[in-house]
Design an enzyme around this catalytic site. Sequence first.
Site: not given
Lengths: 260, 335
Positions: A53-55, B140
């Site tokens: 997941f990108e976070a 992001n």
Amino acid sequence: MEMGVTYNSMELMICCAARCLEDGKTVAVGTGIPCAAAMLAQRTAAPNLVICFEAGGVAPQLPTMPISVGDSRTFWRGVMATSMADVMETCQRGLMDYTFLGGAQIDPYGNLNSTLIGGDYARPRTRLPGSGGANDLASFCWRILVVTKHDRRRFVEKLDFLTTPGYLTGAGAREAAGLAPGTGPYRVITDLAILGYHEESKRMEVVSLHPGVTLDQVRANTGFELGAATNLLPTSPPTELELRIVREEVDPFRYIIGRG
Amino acid sequence: MAATPQGSGALFADPSSDQARDFFRTKPRAMTDKVVPVAEAVARLVNDGDYLAIGGFGCDRIPTAVCHEVVRQRKQDLRFAGYTATHTFQILAAGNRTGRGQTLAKVDIAYVVGLEARGLSPHGRRVLESGDVECTEWSNYTLALRFKAAAMGLPFLPCRSLAGSDTFRRSAAKMMVCPFTGEALTAVPALYPDAAAIHVHEADRFGNCRIRGTSVADLDLARAAKRLIVTCERLISNDVIRQDPTLTAIPFYCVDAVCEVPYGSYPGNMPYEYFSDEEHIKLWLEVEKDLERYQNFLESFVFGVRDFHEYLERCGGLRRLQELRRQELLLNPLP
């Protein structure tokens, strides 16, 4: 054809997306269908699929469907909880095989819009979230998959805003713009068909039709000229095993499949 | 096709590393007691016109109390870094078009307005579609990289993202050629925020912080920010920090204020502590649809409450928080 097996469009899309993921590969996913597809793939043909997941969540054992790409489920019993830059740079190094993206609009070259609809940039008619991590993931990962409903509002000739790069204007355009060679859109999975991209032109084309769907029907729901692969196949419907896993293990509360 | 050499978006903060060094030369580095109430920290460390950045991701590990205080104190004309800023953007946007002047003036956008799977914020849309907020697009990673460049004390960093897109064309990034390989790269300018707030699990009175779970962009943000407010679930002693310094994520010399705010990420998720309050977030999204109803809601939950404790009480208090704690730790029976 397995008679008597009934399923809805969400279940079908989850199964089609899961079958695109090979064992031993890496995938960067978001919430919703992509996450469900990755969970199903892990429980069927790809037990060694690494979900990121990108976070910052890496290889979690997802106990339930996450609500956010950054919530604590995304690293529940994971192997690492790291930073966004670490995950993105893993993708930038060439270590991420697949990513799943979405958008309000997609064009014939798989470019995506998730920034605005109508109006102009300073005063859009509808302001959407923007890139999030999509532009980065689409620039870095080897194969881009998109899961979306199929209608003329979404499949448009020209985007209102090119948020995230597909093949841009066609063959060679990504590399000419400065993106890493060998990357790009791979599959679009809709409620009507599975689409791929023509080897030379890099334009979207139908690869397989879902059960009961005709090519004319797909074209009528697409806002641009859509080719078809020479060996057009029928989509295999979900198996009983796939459906059982989706319903009992992946999405028991029907967060996603309840919308199908 | 020739690569577009540079985006047309405005640069909202000075990326100069020399300027940043001049500032950091004067930043206090004494190990002093920095514990203050949130209201005092925001009054002292967030100024009108500042470039503000908020840590966490989405509704996850967010310094809600600081965001509330920023709009409660009617801070004006802020520039803001929106990288998957969902509920935090919602709160700050509540200071625009609600009769309290204009909290947000300029926004670097990677992801705002949306709340991921929960849908779009009607008031966030109202604010951005009105045209009275100036925007520049990013992603992001590129916003995170801008903090990383600043954390490294550099004016920019290169990456292989954004190229070929309208996101690039509306950004303030520039294409460049690698001096070693000739490969095309996208250069993004360093972002040194004037003020930032980050919510952490534990901090000592000097600002040494521990974070559990994903760090998102917060380790770089903490180092990039000129002034940093840390809110923590609980204060711990400096002794505990020194027992295992490997666990320190942010050192005290980055931190200007430490505020102990239990349940400080509410209604967001705090890893290993409590899950997000989806019902409250849904309510917030619902009341935003009608501006008058939203103003009444804000009056009773944010503008008209004394502090974050009172907000928590209005949201169901300890009883609700206990439920969210069980949810986070998967201690509830299956429904």
